[in-house]
Design a protein around this motif. Structure first.
Motif, PDB file in Angstrom:
ATOM      1  N   HIS A 136       0.905  -1.217  -0.005  1.00  0.00           N
ATOM      2  CA  HIS A 136       0.114   0.075  -0.142  1.00  0.00           C
ATOM      3  C   HIS A 136       0.867   1.089  -0.224  1.00  0.00           C
ATOM      4  O   HIS A 136       1.859   1.351   0.825  1.00  0.00           O
ATOM      5  CB  HIS A 136      -0.837  -0.118   1.194  1.00  0.00           C
ATOM      6  N   SER A 137       0.417   2.139  -0.749  1.00  0.00           N
ATOM      7  CA  SER A 137       1.513   3.602  -1.151  1.00  0.00           C
ATOM      8  C   SER A 137       1.587   4.338   0.326  1.00  0.00           C
ATOM      9  O   SER A 137       2.218   5.206   0.588  1.00  0.00           O
ATOM     10  CB  SER A 137       0.997   4.115  -2.089  1.00  0.00           C
ATOM     11  N   GLY A 138       0.479   3.853   1.405  1.00  0.00           N
ATOM     12  CA  GLY A 138       0.826   4.618   2.849  1.00  0.00           C
ATOM     13  C   GLY A 138       2.062   4.335   3.146  1.00  0.00           C
ATOM     14  O   GLY A 138       2.574   5.036   3.957  1.00  0.00           O
ATOM     15  N   ALA A 139       2.724   3.557   2.647  1.00  0.00           N
ATOM     16  CA  ALA A 139       4.123   2.955   3.361  1.00  0.00           C
ATOM     17  C   ALA A 139       5.464   3.780   2.570  1.00  0.00           C
ATOM     18  O   ALA A 139       6.469   3.879   3.111  1.00  0.00           O
ATOM     19  CB  ALA A 139       4.335   1.152   3.248  1.00  0.00           C
ATOM     20  N   ALA A 140       4.742   4.405   1.637  1.00  0.00           N
ATOM     21  CA  ALA A 140       6.105   5.335   0.921  1.00  0.00           C
ATOM     22  C   ALA A 140       6.777   6.141   1.701  1.00  0.00           C
ATOM     23  O   ALA A 140       8.119   6.450   1.254  1.00  0.00           O
ATOM     24  CB  ALA A 140       5.335   5.928   0.011  1.00  0.00           C
ATOM     25  N   PRO A 141       6.634   6.709   2.658  1.00  0.00           N
ATOM     26  CA  PRO A 141       7.605   7.735   3.650  1.00  0.00           C
ATOM     27  C   PRO A 141       8.732   7.000   3.926  1.00  0.00           C
ATOM     28  O   PRO A 141       9.905   7.412   4.073  1.00  0.00           O
ATOM     29  CB  PRO A 141       6.745   8.205   4.613  1.00  0.00           C
ATOM     30  N   ILE A 142       8.675   5.564   3.988  1.00  0.00           N
ATOM     31  CA  ILE A 142       9.767   4.932   4.768  1.00  0.00           C
ATOM     32  C   ILE A 142      10.249   3.873   3.705  1.00  0.00           C
ATOM     33  O   ILE A 142      11.588   3.180   3.930  1.00  0.00           O
ATOM     34  CB  ILE A 142       9.867   4.358   6.022  1.00  0.00           C
ATOM     35  N   ILE A 143       9.550   3.472   2.873  1.00  0.00           N
ATOM     36  CA  ILE A 143       9.967   2.150   2.109  1.00  0.00           C
ATOM     37  C   ILE A 143      10.429   2.739   0.795  1.00  0.00           C
ATOM     38  O   ILE A 143       9.452   3.379  -0.061  1.00  0.00           O
ATOM     39  CB  ILE A 143       8.867   0.986   1.742  1.00  0.00           C
ATOM     40  N   GLU A 144      11.701   2.418   0.470  1.00  0.00           N
ATOM     41  CA  GLU A 144      12.274   2.641  -1.149  1.00  0.00           C
ATOM     42  C   GLU A 144      11.391   2.151  -2.164  1.00  0.00           C
ATOM     43  O   GLU A 144      10.802   1.130  -2.130  1.00  0.00           O
ATOM     44  CB  GLU A 144      13.581   2.141  -1.034  1.00  0.00           C
TER      45      GLU A 144
ATOM     46  N   ILE B 204      14.150   4.410   4.113  1.00  0.00           N
ATOM     47  CA  ILE B 204      14.524   5.294   3.175  1.00  0.00           C
ATOM     48  C   ILE B 204      15.367   6.320   4.246  1.00  0.00           C
ATOM     49  O   ILE B 204      14.906   6.542   5.311  1.00  0.00           O
ATOM     50  CB  ILE B 204      13.557   6.282   2.597  1.00  0.00           C
ATOM     51  N   VAL B 207      16.036   5.775   8.295  1.00  0.00           N
ATOM     52  CA  VAL B 207      15.371   6.040   9.478  1.00  0.00           C
ATOM     53  C   VAL B 207      15.197   4.664  10.358  1.00  0.00           C
ATOM     54  O   VAL B 207      14.810   3.564   9.674  1.00  0.00           O
ATOM     55  CB  VAL B 207      13.862   6.943   9.202  1.00  0.00           C
ATOM     56  N   ALA B 212      11.430   6.921  12.176  1.00  0.00           N
ATOM     57  CA  ALA B 212      10.616   6.197  10.914  1.00  0.00           C
ATOM     58  C   ALA B 212       9.266   6.499  11.366  1.00  0.00           C
ATOM     59  O   ALA B 212       8.367   6.761  10.502  1.00  0.00           O
ATOM     60  CB  ALA B 212      10.732   4.925  11.019  1.00  0.00           C
ATOM     61  N   LYS B 215       8.264  10.017  10.023  1.00  0.00           N
ATOM     62  CA  LYS B 215       8.380  10.083   8.846  1.00  0.00           C
ATOM     63  C   LYS B 215       7.128   9.443   8.186  1.00  0.00           C
ATOM     64  O   LYS B 215       6.458  10.019   7.102  1.00  0.00           O
ATOM     65  CB  LYS B 215       9.586   9.393   8.181  1.00  0.00           C
ATOM     66  N   LEU B 216       6.768   8.294   8.729  1.00  0.00           N
ATOM     67  CA  LEU B 216       5.535   7.576   8.192  1.00  0.00           C
ATOM     68  C   LEU B 216       4.412   8.427   8.244  1.00  0.00           C
ATOM     69  O   LEU B 216       3.656   8.452   7.219  1.00  0.00           O
ATOM     70  CB  LEU B 216       5.398   6.316   9.107  1.00  0.00           C
ATOM     71  N   THR B 219       4.946  12.888   7.312  1.00  0.00           N
ATOM     72  CA  THR B 219       5.539  13.696   5.792  1.00  0.00           C
ATOM     73  C   THR B 219       4.621  13.092   4.621  1.00  0.00           C
ATOM     74  O   THR B 219       4.034  12.334   4.481  1.00  0.00           O
ATOM     75  CB  THR B 219       7.207  13.038   5.579  1.00  0.00           C
ATOM     76  N   THR B 221       4.167  12.343   0.805  1.00  0.00           N
ATOM     77  CA  THR B 221       4.943  11.552  -0.458  1.00  0.00           C
ATOM     78  C   THR B 221       4.610  11.989  -1.726  1.00  0.00           C
ATOM     79  O   THR B 221       3.256  12.293  -2.125  1.00  0.00           O
ATOM     80  CB  THR B 221       4.884  10.011  -0.039  1.00  0.00           C
ATOM     81  N   ALA B 320      -1.331   6.512   8.090  1.00  0.00           N
ATOM     82  CA  ALA B 320      -0.292   6.851   6.477  1.00  0.00           C
ATOM     83  C   ALA B 320      -1.398   6.773   5.251  1.00  0.00           C
ATOM     84  O   ALA B 320      -0.782   7.043   4.328  1.00  0.00           O
ATOM     85  CB  ALA B 320       0.490   5.666   6.793  1.00  0.00           C
ATOM     86  N   GLY B 321      -2.510   6.463   5.462  1.00  0.00           N
ATOM     87  CA  GLY B 321      -3.246   6.135   4.293  1.00  0.00           C
ATOM     88  C   GLY B 321      -4.303   7.352   4.544  1.00  0.00           C
ATOM     89  O   GLY B 321      -4.186   8.541   4.972  1.00  0.00           O
TER      90      GLY B 321
END
Lengths: 377, 377
Positions: A136-144, B204, B207, B212, B215-216, B219, B221, B320-321
């Motif tokens: 899920h793109s909610g994880a985008a802040p921390i997952i490359e 990313i 963190v 983390a 950021k999650l 922030t 994205t 996060a969503g």
């Protein structure tokens, strides 16, 4: 004297079938044209060359030179075995004085074209990988995101001024010779007509006329042929993909080789922080081929064109495309020239591939004239 | 006192069907879990809330507060009509003192989670176009490749340090409040465990822990959700594509709005030489929602969690969503909190979506406690 001839009988897949006016495997003549998959690339030239030899034997008796013919069935997949075959059978080819290459065409002004070289090619895929599954793109802040990594890596390879900026790359490019530039100056290029053909308002960096010709035939390229990541169907899907890849072709000019460019690319990616990006070599590479423009085979082809078409041929130091000319010819120092029965709308590799019937028969005359002139040279 | 409740009965498509252990439309209980598409998102919470009210009426008689319930069937496509409905029926909602939002879960340590906000979202496609058809890549020296243009345009949006570098973008981001940061400090995050879950060696910028968490949840994205150009099948194809596109989602934080980011993006692309790149807005955007962490509804939910689970709930200033919490709640200044019957392996939107049966019945108690405490507040 020995003339080497190269042709191939394999063809590209005929798809998309629905775009063919008549079926690709049912050869059809209409409007003075011969339609079938492979008729332009390369079965037309293959057959008319055989018929030219037959007609010589029927009308003039013995040939005035020896012909050695290499006909393969792997050209469309990059001729993966041709180089090995040539090196193993080197003795077979050591008496060849020149080579007639497989394909060719008249240009849009009905000038016969003589092509004296081919670009090399390196075809690769770059793969970037992320988490072990799509998220899920909610994880985008921390997952490359591997798609972002691929975008950043690609943007270090070529800039918006169309300069290839791979470390050490510029030094691998040998500029064209004075003779090659002089020949290129005779290549006709109608900028407005070409732009209209493609539906464009300008070429890259606004090049026109001779600048466009020089860029087309003498500069190397890196092309994104395919790019894929994540969800690409209709509508929205907020997914963080775990894989992204790109298909790249590098067209090569002297003194570049596929091996050299592959090595530079790996070093470049590593040096720019992209050691994680995997390079896959999916196709056999091809080396650059350039024949001397004043070689006997080129001069014989020029004389044959004048005799057949009553006009001067246009000499191309290189095609924009690639092929195994290096493997058969340049690695053995055999000068080569490509000339054939196509015309600008022959649609090689595309639906409704065709040649004009008149060109076919004229080309038989051309081959007879080439034999005559090359035997004398 | 009036409690507003929001739920939805629509669900995501069940595909890929082959990854379901039992069919998505045949609700099944096994191993103490209830499996079916929608059971976690959002039919479980919808039904248990109805049953909580029924059980209150059966055991305690009249409710101690008024309940207004909004149940929609368009949440999974971005609630395109909810905002219009709310604005048209504003009078219906003006007495609402707080809102119980649709979803929620326990975390991996069995702590109940209370979510007090949602990120906003802008989902778009960028399209780059080239010649009027795909071409042989031999034409690459002079014909612009839309895939390269898209790569260059994207590389101006976000850099390798994960900074969004769209002109004027940084100024649109309001940092979290002291109260929000304090709440975030209580959010558990086991870096090693989370990395293992995703099969990654780091997040990313490396963190970890509280960095983390911040950021999650705090922030914004921009995520490449999909990327496509040219030929992406097996093997090589030396094609110069005439079209490239990317699907991007922007997750938004205060004070960003979809309209503002869309406007900045257009100006940015124009200013950086990408006026030719077309933006398509394919989904309704959603605004950021943040409820005050000390509002009566959040405090009532905390008390209800303590009464039900004998432990403190973890308060999340935001998920996060994204979702339409702004449309129903924030635009009318109704504080909202989300709490529900899920757990970390509920697999909402994915195959084998499930909830634990025990959580379902505990959640009924939680809703009764929430009604009790909110009525008193």
């Amino acid at each position: 004297k020995t003339l080497l001839i190269y042709d191939h009988y394999d063809v590209q897949p005929p798809e998309p079938l629905e775009l063919w006016t008549t079926p690709p495997w049912e050869p059809t003549i209409r409007e003075g044209k011969f339609f079938a998959r492979g008729v332009a690339d390369n079965k037309g030239d293959l057959l008319l060359r055989i018929q030219a030899v037959e007609s010589w034997l029927a009308t003039e008796g013995a040939l005035p030179l020896k012909i050695k013919w290499v006909i393969e069935g792997e050209e469309e997949i990059g001729s993966p075995n041709l180089g090995k075959f040539v090196r193993a059978q080197r003795a077979l080819f050591k008496d060849a004085d020149g080579c007639l290459w497989e394909f060719g065409a008249k240009d849009s002004h009905e000038n016969p074209m003589l092509i004296c070289g081919l670009k090399g090619i390196l075809f690769i895929e770059l793969h970037a990988r992320g988490a072990k599954r799509d998220l899920h793109s909610g994880a985008a802040p921390i997952i490359e995101n591997p798609a972002w990594r691929l975008v950043w890596a690609l943007s270090t390879l070529k800039n918006e001024r169309d300069e290839i900026i791979i470390d050490g790359y510029a030094q691998t490019v040998r500029p064209p010779t004075a003779l090659e530039l002089e020949a290129a100056a005779h290549i006709p290029f109608d900028t407005a007509l070409e732009l209209e053909k493609y539906g464009l308002s300008q070429f890259i960096n606004g090049v026109r006329d001779f600048e466009a010709v020089k860029k087309l035939y003498f500069t190397p390229t890196v092309t994104i042929c395919g790019l894929q990541s994540g969800y690409t169907g209709p509508g929205g899907k907020t997914v963080l993909p775990n894989h992204a890849f790109v298909k790249l072709d590098f067209r090569l000019v002297p003194d570049q080789t596929p091996e050299l460019i592959l090595d530079l690319l790996r070093r470049h990616l590593d040096a720019h922080g992209f050691a994680d990006i995997e390079i896959q070599v999916t196709e056999a590479g091809e080396h650059v081929a350039r024949s001397p423009l004043n070689s006997a085979i080129v001069r014989a082809a020029q004389a044959a064109a004048r005799a057949t078409y009553r006009r001067d041929a246009i000499v191309y130091p290189s095609a924009a495309g690639s092929g195994p000319m290096y493997e058969l010819c340049q690695q053995l120092n055999i000068p080569a020239v490509s000339a054939g029965c196509g015309y600008p709308d022959s649609r090689g590799h595309a639906p409704d591939e065709n040649i004009r019937v008149d060109d076919y028969f004229e080309s038989i005359t051309f081959i007879r004239e080439l034999i005559r002139h090359f035997a004398r040279a």
